[in-house]
Design an enzyme around this catalytic site. Structure first.
Site, short mmCIF file in Angstrom:
data_model
loop_
_atom_site.label_atom_id
_atom_site.label_comp_id
_atom_site.label_asym_id
_atom_site.label_seq_id
_atom_site.Cartn_x
_atom_site.Cartn_y
_atom_site.Cartn_z
N LEU A 79 0.85 -1.19 0.00
CA LEU A 79 0.00 0.00 0.00
C LEU A 79 0.89 1.23 0.00
CD1 LEU A 79 -2.71 -1.06 2.60
CD2 LEU A 79 -2.90 -1.09 0.12
N ASP A 80 0.83 1.99 -1.08
CA ASP A 80 1.71 3.15 -1.24
C ASP A 80 0.86 4.35 -1.64
OD1 ASP A 80 3.74 4.92 -1.54
OD2 ASP A 80 4.78 3.84 -3.14
N THR A 81 0.71 5.30 -0.72
CA THR A 81 -0.05 6.52 -1.04
C THR A 81 0.75 7.51 -1.85
OG1 THR A 81 0.64 7.49 1.06
CG2 THR A 81 -1.44 6.30 1.04
N GLY A 82 2.03 7.24 -2.08
CA GLY A 82 2.84 8.14 -2.90
C GLY A 82 2.88 7.74 -4.35
N ILE A 98 -0.28 -1.15 -4.64
CA ILE A 98 -1.63 -0.59 -4.72
C ILE A 98 -1.48 0.92 -4.56
CG2 ILE A 98 -3.94 -0.57 -3.76
CD1 ILE A 98 -3.19 -3.19 -5.05
#
Length: 651
Positions: A480-483, A550
């Site tokens: 999980l990567d919000t960047g 993601i």
């Protein structure tokens, strides 16, 4: 309640008393040439000035606008000065009329023309800007209608009924200005009125013409044809004046066709002034009553019966229920409504901020006005669930037995509908999202904001099922990567015949050209906390099978929030090195002159304390990362001194 708003006043201002109608038309024509157009305030100031100027009638016999302009006081309000300037310029452009030819002798008289054939129409050589501008006492010149003239007249009489005083006043001014012939009057009637009104007017005009021909008209020759034919001759001004008067008199026999359905529906408002109410009644009667019908009895009756209760009590107490209109107006002049309008003092609002909101992350509003519910600051103290407040904890609510879900079913979305009412403790406050509960299989789950708890000691990895439409679904562990702007999947999930496109990706290691490919096929991603899959129209493909990420495009669809709990770790003491150069060496040295009387005894405790050895202090560990530096107080560092200072560093 029962209040009818007043209709606009007559569009044509009435001339002041004592001023001829053709002179007033000159002022109206000049005023309507102003850019921008005149206002009611300009006409009010013009009439006020003309009333004063009429006391000195030197300028009016003959009319002299230059002399009138000299009577205007300096700084007079309104646009009277501009109107007079237009009249002065127009009067200077009008050529003088040629002198009449001398009478010829009887021996050289020209032969009489045929009375059956009217002379041809002669166009005036110099068209006048204001058609009514003529020397005092001279008749106006004939000018045929133009389309803009007919449209202007129709607009003036659009709110008045044929035969009403306002309608007749406008038509008389137009007839006096244009001096129309019988054919022009017939065209004007067909343009303004309906076919029924035109037919009734034609019948009444025929009867009036028959009576006038029987009675005898000056200049009328029965052998030259009917009166309509002779009135078309521009040279026969006397007959044309007679025909115009008969044409105007034919409107008196028309039935009144008022625009208002009933005058009884015009009621005085609760806070409407009495004179404004009477003015509305007067305008309605002028627009509806035929000319010549007595208006005062109807106006007095309606002015009392349709007034509000307070004005009726005043009129009854003073005995003016059917008195003249002036007495009724004076009786209610001092009346004021009891209900005063409240003045709301509104505090000026600040402009919306440009920074994002602390709660939802969107710009354009303050956090206190945010519509999103306030998230809890931490996990629930009862059940350690980070998705709800303590007041919404399911342990404080009665448990409801729920059927066991199927074994192979994934975790469903958080439900928005709660089967039992909420029990808010300690009253009020913002409500948090509903708690994590299972949804019945026959219910339609709705997605709200899911909270994904993660372990800070591990990487944020989640199991996801990927369906690429070209191969069987596979379950992988994705980061999980919000960047990451786009989701990255390994190429092993795709078949060999999947169409891929070259693309360049800018990452932390720089820009790559051949490491990633772009696919345009839809990809389905099933997460454990959602029943409906996430559909991505495109994603990045890692050709080296190193990454499964993601990104934000998938997280935005499920509106997920990553929750990282705080880990309690013991403080770690690390040495730090103080800089050898402070950066102040470019400043001049301070003066050595003693500027202040120093007390040597007062500085001894400081010297004693500064001479002590290194001191260490351990701060209490607090959640989060906090750095505390301790150093020894010493003398200013000399240039070239490379001594270092060590102290504890608390993390």
């Amino acid at each position: 309640m029962g209040q009818i708003f007043s209709r606009s006043a007559s569009p044509i201002p009435r001339p002041p008393r004592g001023l001829a109608a053709h002179h007033w038309l000159n002022f109206l024509q000049a005023a309507y040439r102003l850019e921008p157009g005149p206002s009611s305030y300009d006409f009010h100031q013009l009439k006020k000035f003309l009333k004063i100027a009429l006391e000195t009638p030197v300028w009016i016999c003959p009319i002299n606008y230059s002399l009138l302009a000299s009577l205007l006081p300096k700084g007079y309000p309104g646009r009277v000065n501009e109107i007079l300037h237009i009249l002065i310029q127009t009067q200077a452009q009008i050529p003088s009329r040629p002198a009449p030819p001398p009478p010829s002798s009887s021996t050289h008289d020209p032969p009489d023309s045929d009375p059956q054939i009217p002379p041809p129409y002669v166009e005036p050589t110099a068209p006048q800007v204001l058609p009514v501008m003529h020397p005092h006492g001279a008749p106006p010149n004939h000018r045929p209608w133009q389309m803009k003239d007919l449209q202007a007249i129709k607009q003036e009489v659009s709110q008045a009924a044929p035969g009403s005083p306002q309608f007749m006043q406008t038509i008389r001014l137009a007839v006096q200005q244009f001096d129309p012939t019988a054919k022009d009057l017939q065209d004007l009637l067909q343009y303004l009125c309906s076919s029924l009104v035109a037919s009734l007017h034609h019948q009444q005009l025929d009867s009036l013409i028959s009576e006038a021909e029987t009675r005898g008209i000056t200049g009328y020759n029965p052998l030259a044809g009917p009166l309509r034919v002779q009135a078309n001759n521009p040279q026969q001004q006397g007959l044309r004046r007679e025909y115009q008067q008969l044409w105007l008199a034919a409107f008196a026999a028309l039935p009144g066709s008022a625009k208002d359905p009933s005058w009884a529906s015009i009621l005085q408002g609760l806070e409407e002034p009495y004179h404004a109410f009477v003015e509305r009644l007067n305008i309605a009667l002028d627009n509806g009553l035929p000319e010549g019908t007595p208006k005062d009895p109807i106006l007095r009756s309606l002015a009392y019966s349709n007034a509000n209760k307070e004005c009726q009590k005043l009129l009854q107490a003073r005995g003016h229920t059917n008195s003249p209109l002036g007495d009724m107006l004076r009786a209610c002049q001092a009346w004021t409504p009891k209900d005063k309008t409240k003045v709301l003092v509104v505090q000026p609002k600040k402009p919306p901020p440009n920074q994002p909101c602390f709660r939802c992350g969107k710009a354009g509003h303050w956090s206190r006005d945010c519509t999103q519910p306030r998230p809890p600051p931490g996990p629930c103290p009862l059940c350690q669930d980070p998705t709800h407040w303590k007041r919404d904890c399911p342990r404080l609510k009665p448990t409801i037995p729920e059927p066991e879900p199927e074994e192979d079913a994934l975790l469903l979305d958080l439900p928005a509908d709660i089967p039992h009412p909420k029990n808010l403790h300690r009253g009020g406050g913002l409500t948090s999202p509903p708690t994590l509960q299972q949804v019945l299989p026959n219910q339609d789950p709705t997605s709200i904001l899911p909270v994904i708890p993660l372990d800070p000691a591990r990487r944020p990895v989640i199991k996801a099922q990927i369906d690429t439409q070209t191969s069987h679904p596979k379950t992988i562990e994705a980061l999980l990567d919000t960047g990451a702007d786009m989701t990255v999947l390994p190429i092993a999930l795709f078949s060999s015949n999947t169409p891929l496109k070259n693309t360049s990706v800018l990452g932390a290691g720089g820009q790559t050209q051949d490491h990633f490919k772009l696919t345009s096929l839809p990809v389905l991603i099933r997460l454990p906390f959602r029943t409906t899959p996430i559909v991505l129209t495109s994603c990045l493909v890692d050709t080296k099978n190193n990454w499964a990420i993601i990104g934000r495009d998938a997280l935005q669809q499920c509106q997920g929030v990553l929750y990282l709990p705080e880990a309690k770790r013991p403080p770690v003491i690390l040495p730090i090195q103080a800089p050898a150069v402070l950066g102040l060496e470019h400043l001049p040295r301070p003066p050595e002159i003693s500027q202040f009387p120093l007390n040597q005894n007062a500085s001894r405790p400081c010297n004693t304390w500064s001479g002590r050895p290194w001191r260490q202090a351990i701060s209490n560990p607090t959640p989060g990362q906090e750095i505390t530096q301790y150093s020894q107080l010493k003398k200013p560092m000399e240039p070239g001194d490379s001594s270092t200072t060590c102290g504890p560093l608390t993390l």
